[in-house]
Design a protein around this motif. Structure first.
Motif, PDB file in Angstrom:
ATOM      1  N   TYR A   6      -5.426  -0.091 -47.951  1.00  0.00           N
ATOM      2  CA  TYR A   6      -3.615  -0.383 -47.497  1.00  0.00           C
ATOM      3  C   TYR A   6      -4.078  -0.408 -45.849  1.00  0.00           C
ATOM      4  N   PRO A   7      -4.036  -1.780 -45.392  1.00  0.00           N
ATOM      5  CA  PRO A   7      -4.526  -1.856 -44.023  1.00  0.00           C
ATOM      6  C   PRO A   7      -2.959  -1.703 -43.038  1.00  0.00           C
ATOM      7  N   GLY A   8      -3.078  -1.360 -41.892  1.00  0.00           N
ATOM      8  CA  GLY A   8      -1.730  -1.285 -40.959  1.00  0.00           C
ATOM      9  C   GLY A   8      -2.154  -0.716 -39.611  1.00  0.00           C
ATOM     10  N   SER A   9      -1.154  -0.852 -38.847  1.00  0.00           N
ATOM     11  CA  SER A   9      -1.084  -0.033 -37.707  1.00  0.00           C
ATOM     12  C   SER A   9      -0.472   1.419 -37.713  1.00  0.00           C
ATOM     13  N   PHE A  10       0.443   1.692 -38.487  1.00  0.00           N
ATOM     14  CA  PHE A  10       0.994   2.867 -38.869  1.00  0.00           C
ATOM     15  C   PHE A  10       1.314   3.604 -37.497  1.00  0.00           C
ATOM     16  N   ASP A  11       1.838   2.951 -36.570  1.00  0.00           N
ATOM     17  CA  ASP A  11       2.154   3.444 -35.392  1.00  0.00           C
ATOM     18  C   ASP A  11       3.884   3.546 -34.965  1.00  0.00           C
ATOM     19  N   VAL A  35      -6.379   2.381 -40.830  1.00  0.00           N
ATOM     20  CA  VAL A  35      -5.675   2.600 -39.695  1.00  0.00           C
ATOM     21  C   VAL A  35      -6.478   1.775 -38.632  1.00  0.00           C
ATOM     22  N   LEU A  36      -5.672   0.437 -38.221  1.00  0.00           N
ATOM     23  CA  LEU A  36      -6.412  -0.611 -37.404  1.00  0.00           C
ATOM     24  C   LEU A  36      -6.677   0.169 -35.857  1.00  0.00           C
ATOM     25  N   LYS A  37      -7.953   0.201 -35.412  1.00  0.00           N
ATOM     26  CA  LYS A  37      -8.087   0.799 -34.211  1.00  0.00           C
ATOM     27  C   LYS A  37      -7.670  -0.272 -32.988  1.00  0.00           C
ATOM     28  N   ASP A  70     -11.805  -0.976 -37.423  1.00  0.00           N
ATOM     29  CA  ASP A  70     -11.416  -1.970 -36.529  1.00  0.00           C
ATOM     30  C   ASP A  70     -12.208  -3.176 -37.351  1.00  0.00           C
ATOM     31  N   GLY A  71     -11.923  -4.509 -36.479  1.00  0.00           N
ATOM     32  CA  GLY A  71     -12.444  -5.723 -37.075  1.00  0.00           C
ATOM     33  C   GLY A  71     -11.695  -6.236 -37.984  1.00  0.00           C
ATOM     34  N   LEU A  72     -12.099  -7.085 -38.898  1.00  0.00           N
ATOM     35  CA  LEU A  72     -11.307  -7.560 -40.091  1.00  0.00           C
ATOM     36  C   LEU A  72     -10.907  -6.765 -41.242  1.00  0.00           C
ATOM     37  N   SER A  73      -9.776  -6.880 -41.614  1.00  0.00           N
ATOM     38  CA  SER A  73      -9.277  -6.030 -42.634  1.00  0.00           C
ATOM     39  C   SER A  73     -10.136  -6.263 -44.199  1.00  0.00           C
ATOM     40  N   VAL A  74     -10.534  -7.657 -44.249  1.00  0.00           N
ATOM     41  CA  VAL A  74     -11.373  -8.057 -45.521  1.00  0.00           C
ATOM     42  C   VAL A  74     -12.757  -7.218 -45.485  1.00  0.00           C
ATOM     43  N   ASP A  96       6.361 -15.192 -44.443  1.00  0.00           N
ATOM     44  CA  ASP A  96       5.631 -16.213 -43.774  1.00  0.00           C
ATOM     45  C   ASP A  96       4.131 -15.535 -43.359  1.00  0.00           C
ATOM     46  N   TYR A  97       4.476 -14.483 -42.715  1.00  0.00           N
ATOM     47  CA  TYR A  97       3.238 -13.993 -42.031  1.00  0.00           C
ATOM     48  C   TYR A  97       2.389 -13.300 -43.074  1.00  0.00           C
ATOM     49  N   GLU A  98       3.030 -12.593 -43.966  1.00  0.00           N
ATOM     50  CA  GLU A  98       2.271 -11.870 -44.894  1.00  0.00           C
ATOM     51  C   GLU A  98       1.456 -13.073 -45.897  1.00  0.00           C
ATOM     52  N   GLN A 103      -3.571 -15.501 -47.381  1.00  0.00           N
ATOM     53  CA  GLN A 103      -4.388 -16.695 -47.923  1.00  0.00           C
ATOM     54  C   GLN A 103      -5.571 -16.747 -46.752  1.00  0.00           C
ATOM     55  N   THR A 104      -5.427 -16.521 -45.540  1.00  0.00           N
ATOM     56  CA  THR A 104      -6.573 -16.496 -44.614  1.00  0.00           C
ATOM     57  C   THR A 104      -7.698 -15.576 -45.157  1.00  0.00           C
ATOM     58  N   ASN A 105      -7.025 -14.342 -45.444  1.00  0.00           N
ATOM     59  CA  ASN A 105      -8.100 -13.231 -46.206  1.00  0.00           C
ATOM     60  C   ASN A 105      -9.035 -13.943 -47.377  1.00  0.00           C
ATOM     61  N   ARG A 106      -7.961 -14.662 -48.162  1.00  0.00           N
ATOM     62  CA  ARG A 106      -8.800 -15.107 -49.418  1.00  0.00           C
ATOM     63  C   ARG A 106      -9.910 -16.062 -48.992  1.00  0.00           C
ATOM     64  N   ILE A 107      -9.632 -16.761 -47.680  1.00  0.00           N
ATOM     65  CA  ILE A 107     -10.550 -17.961 -47.269  1.00  0.00           C
ATOM     66  C   ILE A 107     -11.835 -16.952 -46.871  1.00  0.00           C
ATOM     67  N   LEU A 108     -11.700 -16.097 -46.112  1.00  0.00           N
ATOM     68  CA  LEU A 108     -12.659 -15.303 -45.730  1.00  0.00           C
ATOM     69  C   LEU A 108     -13.349 -14.448 -46.739  1.00  0.00           C
ATOM     70  N   ARG A 109     -12.706 -14.016 -47.369  1.00  0.00           N
ATOM     71  CA  ARG A 109     -13.364 -13.359 -48.660  1.00  0.00           C
ATOM     72  C   ARG A 109     -12.413 -13.422 -50.010  1.00  0.00           C
TER      73      ARG A 109
HETATM   74  O1  PNS Z   1       0.915  -2.608 -39.755  1.00  0.00           O
HETATM   75  P1  PNS Z   1       0.813  -4.090 -39.312  1.00  0.00           P
HETATM   76  O2  PNS Z   1       0.734  -3.952 -37.701  1.00  0.00           O
HETATM   77  O3  PNS Z   1       1.675  -5.025 -39.806  1.00  0.00           O
HETATM   78  O4  PNS Z   1      -0.629  -4.294 -40.047  1.00  0.00           O
HETATM   79  C1  PNS Z   1      -1.277  -5.569 -39.673  1.00  0.00           C
HETATM   80  C2  PNS Z   1      -2.614  -5.498 -40.124  1.00  0.00           C
HETATM   81  C3  PNS Z   1      -3.483  -4.420 -39.422  1.00  0.00           C
HETATM   82  C4  PNS Z   1      -2.672  -5.652 -41.519  1.00  0.00           C
HETATM   83  C5  PNS Z   1      -3.374  -6.869 -39.391  1.00  0.00           C
HETATM   84  O5  PNS Z   1      -2.821  -7.170 -38.372  1.00  0.00           O
HETATM   85  C6  PNS Z   1      -4.824  -6.975 -39.709  1.00  0.00           C
HETATM   86  O6  PNS Z   1      -5.252  -7.063 -40.701  1.00  0.00           O
HETATM   87  N1  PNS Z   1      -5.724  -6.805 -38.538  1.00  0.00           N
HETATM   88  C7  PNS Z   1      -7.103  -6.795 -38.496  1.00  0.00           C
HETATM   89  C8  PNS Z   1      -7.800  -8.252 -38.288  1.00  0.00           C
HETATM   90  C9  PNS Z   1      -7.480  -9.129 -39.293  1.00  0.00           C
HETATM   91  O7  PNS Z   1      -8.261  -8.770 -40.455  1.00  0.00           O
HETATM   92  N2  PNS Z   1      -6.411 -10.098 -39.370  1.00  0.00           N
HETATM   93  C10 PNS Z   1      -6.464 -10.907 -40.677  1.00  0.00           C
HETATM   94  C11 PNS Z   1      -6.923 -12.406 -40.563  1.00  0.00           C
HETATM   95  S1  PNS Z   1      -5.886 -13.374 -39.801  1.00  0.00           S
END
Ligand code: PNS
Length: 168
Positions: A6-11, A35-37, A70-74, A96-98, A103-109
């Motif tokens: 469960y990735p996020g900023s949590f800030d 927790v994204l750095k 840090d880096g990509l969530s996938v 929209d954003y999610e 979909q981008t994440n599924r292209i990546l992995r």
């Molecule tokens: O809590 P948030 O800020 O809505 O979380 C956004 C998060 C961390 C899930 C997103 O920004 C993220 O995954 N960032 C890491 C870089 C990445 O993998 N981007 C997605 C490909 S477009």
């Protein structure tokens, strides 16, 4: 074994995030909160503080662990051995954003699927940004974040908040 990140900023982490963590922990064998750095914005809480706060609020949920990434969530998901990524959906404005991100994440992995949990109605209005805005003006955030966290947030803004006297 089903593993989700469960990735996020949590800030900061809100009660809405906590609701998603608790519910995903019931569905999955293991949930790793990431927790994204590398936020572009300057966070209110350092990544270490956010990890510690999350570890504290989830200490009673046995199958949840907290990690910074840090880096990509996938890539984080792959390194954790996760097959799933969990995200909460509050309203159509998130969609929209999610959708684009999943979909981008599924292209990546293509082997990592995003699972969306609809936010419980009582938290549908909540966001970390609104919590910060309310707190920065000394407003009441007690319905937004875990109890112990309120003071830490006000402290960040140098605000000493006295709870209003109960109405007689
Ligand atoms: O809590 P948030 O800020 O809505 O979380 C956004 C998060 C961390 C899930 C997103 O920004 C993220 O995954 N960032 C890491 C870089 C990445 O993998 N981007 C997605 C490909 S477009």
């Amino acid at each position: 074994m089903s593993v989700a990140v469960y990735p996020g900023s949590f800030d900061p982490v809100t009660l809405g995030h906590l609701d998603i963590i608790e519910r995903s922990a019931k569905i999955m064998d293991k949930v790793i909160v990431g927790v994204l750095k590398n936020n572009s914005k300057t966070p209110l809480f350092s990544v270490e503080e956010r990890v510690n706060i999350l570890a504290d609020v989830t200490k009673d949920i046995g199958n949840v662990t907290i990690k910074a990434f840090d880096g990509l969530s996938v890539d984080f998901a792959r390194n954790c051995g996760a097959q799933f990524m969990v995200r909460g959906l509050r309203a159509i404005t998130d969609f929209d954003y999610e959708l684009q991100m999943s979909q981008t994440n599924r292209i990546l992995r293509s082997d990592i699927d995003t699972i969306f949990l609809s936010t419980s109605l009582e938290y549908a209005y909540l966001s970390s940004s609104s919590v910060k805005e309310i707190a920065s003006f000394g407003g009441d955030i007690s319905m937004c974040v875990p109890d112990f966290l309120g003071k830490q947030i006000y402290d960040k803004y140098g605000i000493e908040r006295n709870e209003p006297e109960a109405m007689e």
